[in-house]
Structure formats: C-alpha cells, structure tokens
Design a protein around this motif. Structure first.
Motif, PDB file in Angstrom:
ATOM      1  N   ILE A 122       0.624  -1.170  -0.071  1.00 44.74           N
ATOM      2  CA  ILE A 122      -0.065  -0.138  -0.272  1.00 44.74           C
ATOM      3  C   ILE A 122       0.704   1.005  -0.152  1.00 44.74           C
ATOM      4  O   ILE A 122       1.910   1.267   0.689  1.00 44.74           O
ATOM      5  N   ASP A 129      -8.288  -6.518   3.475  1.00 47.81           N
ATOM      6  CA  ASP A 129      -9.203  -4.398   3.455  1.00 47.81           C
ATOM      7  C   ASP A 129      -8.270  -3.655   2.762  1.00 47.81           C
ATOM      8  O   ASP A 129      -8.358  -2.919   1.947  1.00 47.81           O
ATOM      9  N   PHE A 130      -7.118  -4.093   2.372  1.00 48.68           N
ATOM     10  CA  PHE A 130      -5.412  -3.330   1.308  1.00 48.68           C
ATOM     11  C   PHE A 130      -5.836  -4.069   0.445  1.00 48.68           C
ATOM     12  O   PHE A 130      -5.144  -3.502  -0.943  1.00 48.68           O
ATOM     13  N   ARG A 131      -7.046  -5.168   0.032  1.00 50.10           N
ATOM     14  CA  ARG A 131      -6.662  -5.888  -1.736  1.00 50.10           C
ATOM     15  C   ARG A 131      -7.379  -3.965  -2.268  1.00 50.10           C
ATOM     16  O   ARG A 131      -7.492  -4.708  -3.234  1.00 50.10           O
ATOM     17  N   TYR A 132      -8.292  -3.610  -1.113  1.00 50.52           N
ATOM     18  CA  TYR A 132     -10.063  -3.172  -2.320  1.00 50.52           C
ATOM     19  C   TYR A 132      -9.258  -1.366  -1.546  1.00 50.52           C
ATOM     20  O   TYR A 132      -9.254  -1.107  -2.616  1.00 50.52           O
ATOM     21  N   LYS A 133      -8.940  -1.254  -0.426  1.00 50.23           N
ATOM     22  CA  LYS A 133      -8.200   0.285  -0.559  1.00 50.23           C
ATOM     23  C   LYS A 133      -6.451   0.158  -0.940  1.00 50.23           C
ATOM     24  O   LYS A 133      -6.243  -0.062   0.699  1.00 50.23           O
ATOM     25  N   LYS A 134      -6.155   0.533  -1.656  1.00 51.53           N
ATOM     26  CA  LYS A 134      -4.334   0.562  -1.716  1.00 51.53           C
ATOM     27  C   LYS A 134      -3.627   1.763  -1.550  1.00 51.53           C
ATOM     28  O   LYS A 134      -1.992   2.011  -1.118  1.00 51.53           O
ATOM     29  N   HIS A 135      -4.159   3.569  -1.197  1.00 48.39           N
ATOM     30  CA  HIS A 135      -3.405   4.472  -0.830  1.00 48.39           C
ATOM     31  C   HIS A 135      -4.508   4.821   0.304  1.00 48.39           C
ATOM     32  O   HIS A 135      -6.485   5.198   0.565  1.00 48.39           O
ATOM     33  N   PHE A 136      -3.290   5.921   1.093  1.00 47.73           N
ATOM     34  CA  PHE A 136      -3.933   6.039   2.611  1.00 47.73           C
ATOM     35  C   PHE A 136      -3.199   7.458   2.696  1.00 47.73           C
ATOM     36  O   PHE A 136      -1.692   7.892   2.688  1.00 47.73           O
ATOM     37  N   VAL A 164      -4.872   3.626  10.973  1.00 44.28           N
ATOM     38  CA  VAL A 164      -4.829   2.817   9.933  1.00 44.28           C
ATOM     39  C   VAL A 164      -4.674   1.142  10.548  1.00 44.28           C
ATOM     40  O   VAL A 164      -3.889   1.178  11.700  1.00 44.28           O
TER      41      VAL A 164
END
Length: 424
Positions: free
Chosen positions: A8, A57-64, A87
């Motif tokens: 990520i 969860d980090f499969r679908y959202k990779k930018h924080f 996070v």
C-alpha cells in the motif's frame, strides 16, 4: 478469503502554508507583518488490532493519506493541525519499506502502534522574517510535504503452538477436535489452503492458541507447494506439534516424513529447527503397521522429541498431548517482536545534501531531500522568497556544484517538480 500480504501507499499530510499579511488597522501606521503559521500535517499511524486476522481490506484500498494542515491567516492566526490517519492492521503484521525492504515495525500486540509516514511541518508566516533591515517582509514558507512511501505488509499469525506436517497427516482433524475451529476436512492433499487458528482449553484455567499450518512438502523452503506462503506462520510459535501419518496411508514412510519436514524448517530458518517440538503419531487406529511404525519413530527420534500416539479422528491420546503442551508453554518465554535495525544500532552517516545529474533531454536534475524541501516550501511567485531560496542554495554549495558540473546560461535546472532557467 485469507490475505496475508499487501502493498500500500501511505502519505503524511502536507503542512499548511504560512501567510504573507500586513497589519492594516486604523491608528496603527506601519503595522508590520502579521501572517500566521500553517498547521502541521497529520501522521499516518498503524495500530495493531487483535480483532483482525487478515489483510483483505488492503486488497481494495491501497492509498492512505493523512489530512494536511490548515493554512496560516492574517492577524497572526495559525492554521489548525491536520488530523492523524489511523490505519488498523491485524496483530502480527510486519511493516517494511517496499523499495528497500527496511523493517519499519513488527506489531505483535493489540494496541501497539507506529508512525509510518510523518506529516510535514507548517510553513512559517512572514512575521518570522522581519528584521532590522526588512520590517515588512514578503517572505513566508509553504507547508513541508508529508513523508510518502510504499510499504509492504506481511501477516505472521500469532499462535503459541503450530501444527506442522505433510498434507493429509491429520492436522485439520486435530485442531477441530481440540478447539472450536472448523477447518475444511477432506481426503485429498492440500485440503487446507489457509492457516486456521483455534483456542485450546487445557483445563485448570490454562489455554493457548493453536495454528494449523497448511501442509508442507519437500522443497517448501524453496517455495515449492505452499512453501514460503505459510512457512512464515511458524516463526512466532513457541512450540511445534509435528503431526505424522503413522499408518502411512499416503504410501509414505513416517520416519522419512519427519526428517523431510524438519529439514525444510531448518533450510527456511535455522532457528525453527531449534524450536521445541513434540511428535503426534497420528492415525494409530487405521492400519496394523501403525504400531510397528510407532516403534520405528521412537527409535529414530525418541531421544530428541517427546512422542505421543494419538488418533485425531477418535480423540484417542489428545488429552495427554494437550496437557503436556500446556505444561511446556508455562516454561517457554513468549516471542518478542523484531525491532527495526535502527533501534538496535545507530550509526551516524551524513547524507549527501544534493546530487546533480543530466536528464535524458540534456537538462540538469538536482535531487536530495533537503534541497527539494526548501524548494517545495518557497513561494516562487514572491521575489523576496526566491532571493532567500537563492541564498540557501549558495550556502548549501549547490550553485558552485552546478557550475563545476558545467551548467551554462539558459540551461534548465529541475528540482523536484519545479524547473528553473539558469542565469548568472
């Protein structure tokens, strides 16, 4: 679905810009500078959460990205600080910098946290740049950019005890009989494709967490079969239960099976070979040759390991092995989290302040955290701010460095996302 790896992008919030403002009030002639400071950007903070057990969860959202700081305002009012971005990751997550592999944190306990990307500081308002020779400066700083990087997350299950052994040795049946875990059980290799966790009640208010590690095969240390995907889940365990098909129902020799799995553990991580281990001689109720093979196992490994004849399917012998495991765990220390290298040893290495090289189009490229930060924080539309930047470059030695490199009048010099035309 069980996911134990993720990559990520994280970015701390940019600092707020400092303000250029002058005091304009009745009866206050020559009021002077009155611009406030920008607020700091928020940090990106990872917190271990024991309620999570996958990185799905980090499969679908990779930018924080954390919130940037508020900008400074007139009347010497400072901008608000940006909010930190929290996070949550599963307990047992190892965080590494993707580009270098540097260990950032090993979060093994619930509530443990680490700042992964720091927010930038707020820029200073023009009130800070007043001097005896410049009482009304039009100089301020933009906010410092927040840290940004790609990180790799790797989940290593946190369990006291790990079940190891060949596929179809009976590990899934074992964990289903001694805990509330309900893994998939079938009579074919690699039935278990994901690790399973179960809490085992050993009586006398004693309990421990047991992990069913998917079946390993010869070559697992080199990535064969499920290999590296699941060998790492044995790293945090304090004790290993080696489940072996004593009856040889798959046509393999149980003595050779034990040797192969232990060899793969040692090849993957030599410390695993030293991990306390007991042998669960399983499937004692199936074939007549099971009793003969049990004697061979005792002859080969009896001096090295404790051996318990069991039948996971019927429950025979499971109570004895569970009680013994509970006794051993009381004497074994818990595994400590790996500490980032820089926390174990600090060596001062002065970093290069800048580097100069030619771009592919023949223009000049200057890189370096310090100089890029100075440029990013400069109001390039303000002449006084640009003059200040030029003084900084001269003091850093960048001006002379470019001349030594061969820069000429009219050449383009790139620093970060900005371009400048070189003039003498």
């Amino acid at each position: 679905m069980f996911y134990d790896r993720a990559k990520i992008y994280v970015k701390g919030g940019d600092g707020g810009n400092g303000c250029i403002a002058m005091r304009r009030e009745k009866y206050v002639p020559f009021g002077g500078p009155w611009g406030g400071d920008g607020g700091r950007g928020g940090d990106v903070i990872f917190i271990a959460d024991e309620g999570l057990n996958t990185l799905q969860d980090f499969r679908y959202k990779k930018h924080f990205k954390a919130q940037r700081g508020g900008h400074g305002m007139g009347k010497n009012m400072n901008g608000a600080a940006g909010e930190d971005l929290i996070v949550k990751v599963p307990a047992g997550t190892v965080v590494r910098e993707a580009e270098t592999g540097r260990l950032i944190a090993d979060l093994v306990e619930g509530g443990q946290q680490v700042v992964v990307a720091r927010g930038g500081r707020g820029g200073r308002g023009n009130v800070h740049f007043a001097s005896g020779t410049n009482k009304a400066p039009r100089i301020a700083e933009k906010g410092e950019p927040g840290e940004e990087l790609w990180v790799e997350l790797e989940l290593k299950l946190i369990a006291d005890v790990g079940l190891i052994g060949f596929p179809n040795a009976g590990k899934s049946t074992f964990i289903s009989m001694v805990s509330a875990a309900k893994p998939k059980i079938a009579d074919y290799p690699f039935t278990t494709l994901v690790p399973n966790l179960g809490v085992v009640d050993a009586g006398d208010e004693r309990s421990f967490v047991l992990a069913d590690i998917p079946g390993l095969i010869e070559g697992a240390s080199q990535g064969v079969g499920l290999g590296h995907e699941f060998l790492r889940h044995t790293e945090r365990t304090r004790l290993l239960i080696h489940v072996v098909d004593t009856a040889g129902t798959e046509g393999r020799d149980p003595v050779e099976d034990i040797k192969i799995i232990n060899r793969e553990l040692a090849l993957y991580d030599p410390q695993l070979a030293q991990r306390p281990q007991i042998i669960a001689a399983n499937k004692m109720d199936i074939m007549p040759q099971a009793a003969e093979n049990l004697e061979r196992i005792k002859e080969a490994f009896g001096r090295q390991y404790e051996i318990f004849p069991v039948s996971a399917a019927t429950g025979q012998g499971l109570t004895a092995i569970i009680h013994r495991v509970a006794e051993l765990l009381e004497k074994l220390p818990k595994k400590e989290a790996a500490q980032p290298a820089e926390e174990r040893l600090t060596v001062f290495q002065p970093a290069e302040r800048f580097k100069i090289k030619r771009d592919i189009d023949g223009n000049w490229r200057v890189t370096g955290k310090e100089i890029e930060r100075h440029v990013a924080m400069t109001y390039l539309e303000e002449e006084e701010s640009v003059e200040r930047l030029q003084r900084i470059m001269k003091l850093m030695g960048l001006e002379q460095g470019l001349l030594n490199a061969g820069v000429k009048e009219g050449d383009i010099v790139r620093i970060g996302n900005w371009e400048f035309e070189w003039t003498q």
